[in-house]
Design a protein around this motif. Structure first.
Motif, PDB file in Angstrom:
ATOM      1  N   MET A  27     -25.423 -16.846 -24.888  1.00  0.00           N
ATOM      2  CA  MET A  27     -25.997 -15.662 -24.261  1.00  0.00           C
ATOM      3  C   MET A  27     -25.228 -14.462 -24.808  1.00  0.00           C
ATOM      4  SD  MET A  27     -26.466 -14.991 -20.212  1.00  0.00           S
ATOM      5  CE  MET A  27     -26.355 -13.347 -19.550  1.00  0.00           C
ATOM      6  N   ALA A  28     -25.896 -13.607 -25.500  1.00  0.00           N
ATOM      7  CA  ALA A  28     -25.230 -12.615 -26.347  1.00  0.00           C
ATOM      8  C   ALA A  28     -24.787 -11.342 -25.633  1.00  0.00           C
ATOM      9  CB  ALA A  28     -26.149 -12.255 -27.513  1.00  0.00           C
ATOM     10  N   THR A  29     -24.606 -11.395 -24.318  1.00  0.00           N
ATOM     11  CA  THR A  29     -24.209 -10.174 -23.617  1.00  0.00           C
ATOM     12  C   THR A  29     -22.756 -10.176 -23.177  1.00  0.00           C
ATOM     13  OG1 THR A  29     -24.950 -11.122 -21.527  1.00  0.00           O
ATOM     14  CG2 THR A  29     -26.515  -9.722 -22.722  1.00  0.00           C
ATOM     15  N   GLY A  30     -22.110 -11.341 -23.181  1.00  0.00           N
ATOM     16  CA  GLY A  30     -20.734 -11.398 -22.689  1.00  0.00           C
ATOM     17  C   GLY A  30     -20.696 -11.416 -21.173  1.00  0.00           C
ATOM     18  N   PHE A  31     -19.620 -10.901 -20.609  1.00  0.00           N
ATOM     19  CA  PHE A  31     -19.424 -10.950 -19.155  1.00  0.00           C
ATOM     20  C   PHE A  31     -20.357  -9.972 -18.450  1.00  0.00           C
ATOM     21  CE2 PHE A  31     -15.299 -12.553 -20.648  1.00  0.00           C
ATOM     22  CZ  PHE A  31     -15.243 -13.729 -19.914  1.00  0.00           C
ATOM     23  N   THR A  32     -20.999 -10.456 -17.381  1.00  0.00           N
ATOM     24  CA  THR A  32     -21.958  -9.630 -16.645  1.00  0.00           C
ATOM     25  C   THR A  32     -21.275  -8.443 -15.977  1.00  0.00           C
ATOM     26  OG1 THR A  32     -21.696 -11.112 -14.764  1.00  0.00           O
ATOM     27  CG2 THR A  32     -23.548 -11.528 -16.226  1.00  0.00           C
ATOM     28  N   TRP A  33     -19.994  -8.585 -15.635  1.00  0.00           N
ATOM     29  CA  TRP A  33     -19.305  -7.464 -14.998  1.00  0.00           C
ATOM     30  C   TRP A  33     -18.943  -6.374 -16.003  1.00  0.00           C
ATOM     31  CZ3 TRP A  33     -17.577 -12.512 -14.682  1.00  0.00           C
ATOM     32  CH2 TRP A  33     -16.538 -12.884 -15.519  1.00  0.00           C
ATOM     33  N   ASP A  34     -19.020  -6.699 -17.305  1.00  0.00           N
ATOM     34  CA  ASP A  34     -18.838  -5.677 -18.338  1.00  0.00           C
ATOM     35  C   ASP A  34     -20.151  -4.948 -18.621  1.00  0.00           C
ATOM     36  OD1 ASP A  34     -16.111  -6.056 -18.763  1.00  0.00           O
ATOM     37  OD2 ASP A  34     -16.428  -7.602 -20.272  1.00  0.00           O
ATOM     38  N   THR A  35     -21.242  -5.714 -18.702  1.00  0.00           N
ATOM     39  CA  THR A  35     -22.522  -5.102 -19.051  1.00  0.00           C
ATOM     40  C   THR A  35     -23.068  -4.259 -17.901  1.00  0.00           C
ATOM     41  OG1 THR A  35     -23.724  -7.052 -18.278  1.00  0.00           O
ATOM     42  CG2 THR A  35     -23.122  -6.988 -20.609  1.00  0.00           C
ATOM     43  N   LYS A  92     -19.218 -16.751 -21.528  1.00  0.00           N
ATOM     44  CA  LYS A  92     -18.099 -16.544 -22.450  1.00  0.00           C
ATOM     45  C   LYS A  92     -18.508 -16.567 -23.922  1.00  0.00           C
ATOM     46  CE  LYS A  92     -14.980 -18.900 -19.265  1.00  0.00           C
ATOM     47  NZ  LYS A  92     -14.409 -20.214 -18.979  1.00  0.00           N
ATOM     48  N   GLY A  93     -19.781 -16.500 -24.193  1.00  0.00           N
ATOM     49  CA  GLY A  93     -20.261 -16.687 -25.551  1.00  0.00           C
ATOM     50  C   GLY A  93     -19.720 -15.719 -26.578  1.00  0.00           C
ATOM     51  N   LEU A  94     -19.420 -14.487 -26.180  1.00  0.00           N
ATOM     52  CA  LEU A  94     -18.908 -13.504 -27.135  1.00  0.00           C
ATOM     53  C   LEU A  94     -17.390 -13.572 -27.280  1.00  0.00           C
ATOM     54  CD1 LEU A  94     -21.137 -10.381 -26.344  1.00  0.00           C
ATOM     55  CD2 LEU A  94     -21.426 -12.110 -28.130  1.00  0.00           C
ATOM     56  N   TRP A  95     -16.747 -14.320 -26.410  1.00  0.00           N
ATOM     57  CA  TRP A  95     -15.296 -14.516 -26.523  1.00  0.00           C
ATOM     58  C   TRP A  95     -14.986 -15.471 -27.656  1.00  0.00           C
ATOM     59  CZ3 TRP A  95     -11.519 -15.553 -21.964  1.00  0.00           C
ATOM     60  CH2 TRP A  95     -11.314 -14.367 -21.249  1.00  0.00           C
ATOM     61  N   GLU A  96     -13.783 -15.344 -28.199  1.00  0.00           N
ATOM     62  CA  GLU A  96     -13.306 -16.376 -29.107  1.00  0.00           C
ATOM     63  C   GLU A  96     -13.245 -17.683 -28.338  1.00  0.00           C
ATOM     64  OE1 GLU A  96     -10.108 -15.477 -32.298  1.00  0.00           O
ATOM     65  OE2 GLU A  96      -9.558 -14.318 -30.515  1.00  0.00           O
ATOM     66  N   CYS A  97     -13.535 -18.766 -29.028  1.00  0.00           N
ATOM     67  CA  CYS A  97     -13.495 -20.078 -28.392  1.00  0.00           C
ATOM     68  C   CYS A  97     -12.974 -21.072 -29.420  1.00  0.00           C
ATOM     69  CB  CYS A  97     -14.884 -20.473 -27.895  1.00  0.00           C
ATOM     70  SG  CYS A  97     -14.940 -22.116 -27.146  1.00  0.00           S
ATOM     71  N   GLY A  98     -11.708 -21.450 -29.293  1.00  0.00           N
ATOM     72  CA  GLY A  98     -11.079 -22.323 -30.273  1.00  0.00           C
ATOM     73  C   GLY A  98     -11.805 -23.643 -30.436  1.00  0.00           C
ATOM     74  N   GLU A  99     -12.271 -24.220 -29.317  1.00  0.00           N
ATOM     75  CA  GLU A  99     -12.979 -25.493 -29.394  1.00  0.00           C
ATOM     76  C   GLU A  99     -14.284 -25.347 -30.173  1.00  0.00           C
ATOM     77  OE1 GLU A  99     -11.393 -25.303 -25.024  1.00  0.00           O
ATOM     78  OE2 GLU A  99     -12.152 -23.915 -26.524  1.00  0.00           O
ATOM     79  N   ARG A 100     -15.031 -24.309 -29.853  1.00  0.00           N
ATOM     80  CA  ARG A 100     -16.307 -24.085 -30.545  1.00  0.00           C
ATOM     81  C   ARG A 100     -16.072 -23.846 -32.026  1.00  0.00           C
ATOM     82  NH1 ARG A 100     -18.488 -19.363 -28.011  1.00  0.00           N
ATOM     83  NH2 ARG A 100     -17.434 -18.184 -29.621  1.00  0.00           N
ATOM     84  N   ASP A 101     -15.065 -23.032 -32.348  1.00  0.00           N
ATOM     85  CA  ASP A 101     -14.770 -22.745 -33.751  1.00  0.00           C
ATOM     86  C   ASP A 101     -14.369 -24.014 -34.505  1.00  0.00           C
ATOM     87  OD1 ASP A 101     -15.300 -20.110 -33.162  1.00  0.00           O
ATOM     88  OD2 ASP A 101     -13.198 -19.476 -33.156  1.00  0.00           O
ATOM     89  N   ARG A 102     -13.582 -24.864 -33.853  1.00  0.00           N
ATOM     90  CA  ARG A 102     -13.102 -26.094 -34.501  1.00  0.00           C
ATOM     91  C   ARG A 102     -14.235 -27.074 -34.743  1.00  0.00           C
ATOM     92  NH1 ARG A 102     -11.536 -29.428 -37.442  1.00  0.00           N
ATOM     93  NH2 ARG A 102      -9.654 -30.688 -37.302  1.00  0.00           N
ATOM     94  N   GLY A 139       0.086 -11.140 -13.944  1.00  0.00           N
ATOM     95  CA  GLY A 139       0.210 -10.178 -15.036  1.00  0.00           C
ATOM     96  C   GLY A 139       0.338 -10.769 -16.421  1.00  0.00           C
ATOM     97  N   LEU A 140       0.154 -12.078 -16.566  1.00  0.00           N
ATOM     98  CA  LEU A 140       0.261 -12.702 -17.883  1.00  0.00           C
ATOM     99  C   LEU A 140      -1.114 -12.737 -18.548  1.00  0.00           C
ATOM    100  CD1 LEU A 140       2.632 -15.540 -16.786  1.00  0.00           C
ATOM    101  CD2 LEU A 140       3.176 -13.828 -18.505  1.00  0.00           C
ATOM    102  N   GLN A 141      -1.171 -12.281 -19.782  1.00  0.00           N
ATOM    103  CA  GLN A 141      -2.439 -12.231 -20.513  1.00  0.00           C
ATOM    104  C   GLN A 141      -2.911 -13.630 -20.889  1.00  0.00           C
ATOM    105  OE1 GLN A 141      -1.959  -9.706 -23.930  1.00  0.00           O
ATOM    106  NE2 GLN A 141      -1.839  -7.841 -22.717  1.00  0.00           N
ATOM    107  N   ALA A 142      -4.234 -13.772 -21.038  1.00  0.00           N
ATOM    108  CA  ALA A 142      -4.801 -15.019 -21.553  1.00  0.00           C
ATOM    109  C   ALA A 142      -4.246 -15.260 -22.959  1.00  0.00           C
ATOM    110  CB  ALA A 142      -6.327 -14.922 -21.577  1.00  0.00           C
ATOM    111  N   ARG A 143      -3.891 -16.494 -23.240  1.00  0.00           N
ATOM    112  CA  ARG A 143      -3.196 -16.814 -24.475  1.00  0.00           C
ATOM    113  C   ARG A 143      -4.116 -17.570 -25.428  1.00  0.00           C
ATOM    114  NH1 ARG A 143       1.672 -15.925 -26.045  1.00  0.00           N
ATOM    115  NH2 ARG A 143       2.886 -17.415 -27.251  1.00  0.00           N
ATOM    116  N   ARG A 144      -4.190 -17.030 -26.647  1.00  0.00           N
ATOM    117  CA  ARG A 144      -5.026 -17.638 -27.683  1.00  0.00           C
ATOM    118  C   ARG A 144      -4.515 -19.044 -27.992  1.00  0.00           C
ATOM    119  NH1 ARG A 144      -5.928 -16.647 -33.744  1.00  0.00           N
ATOM    120  NH2 ARG A 144      -8.173 -16.358 -33.908  1.00  0.00           N
TER     121      ARG A 144
END
Length: 199
Positions: free
Chosen positions: A90-98, A68-78, A190-195
């Protein structure tokens, strides 16, 4: 005192005696290996909660994010400003995307070097290997390499491993294994992940 209150008091006295006995018999002090696994939500969130706790006491903490490294992460940012926190991503993001095994393996092994550095440092009180279970499942890392680093870490260092389908050898060597069980997940309806809630 009523009969009900008396029975409750007796029950609590028995419970206290059992708890006190457990506390008295826990006499070993050392770092732990914790595994947060299962299909349910909250594994990474639980790990970040423990990171926050350790930082709150002034301990040095290392976090390696394998998925999840390329995702926003509120805890990490804080927590990013805390001088006691060291984060490697790991700078590639989700393996199913790459969908690129060679690139993902290379990226995984590059960030694993950072993990090995943290795992060898006696000054680092807590290390989180977030979503490393996928790296083992997909064969980007081999279990022997990970086990060796965990077994040879400083005795006072605690490690948290997160991710679904934790390798059986990791769960076998862990001090605490918590399995998050999914009963219902909003995303599946069907509910999106919430920031600020999900990330």
């Amino acid at each position: 005192m009523s009969d009900r209150e008396s029975r409750h008091q007796q029950s609590m006295q028995k419970l206290k005696a059992r708890v006190d006995e457990k506390v008295a018999s826990a006499d070993e002090q050392r770092g732990l290996l914790l595994v947060f696994t299962g299909n349910g939500k909250g594994k990474t969130t639980a790990a970040w909660g423990t990171v926050t706790r350790a930082l709150g006491y002034g301990y040095r903490v290392g976090v390696v994010q394998f998925i999840k490294g390329l995702w926003e992460c509120g805890e990490r940012d804080r927590l990013a400003e805390d001088p006691n926190l060291d984060v490697a991503i790991m700078a590639t993001g989700f393996t199913w995307d790459t969908q690129n095994r060679e690139a993902d393996t290379r990226a995984c092994r590059e960030v694993w070097v950072e993990a090995e550095r943290m795992l060898a440092d006696p000054e680092v009180y807590l290390v989180v290997l977030d979503e490393i279970t996928y790296m083992l499942k997909f064969g980007y890392l081999d279990i022997a390499t990970v086990k060796q680093a965990l077994e040879n870490r400083p005795p006072e260092q605690t490690v948290i491993v997160t991710g679904r389908n934790a390798h059986r050898e990791l769960t076998a060597m862990a001090d605490t294994v918590t399995e998050m069980q999914e009963v219902r997940h909003a995303f599946n309806n069907g509910l999106q992940a919430r920031r600020g809630i999900d990330y």
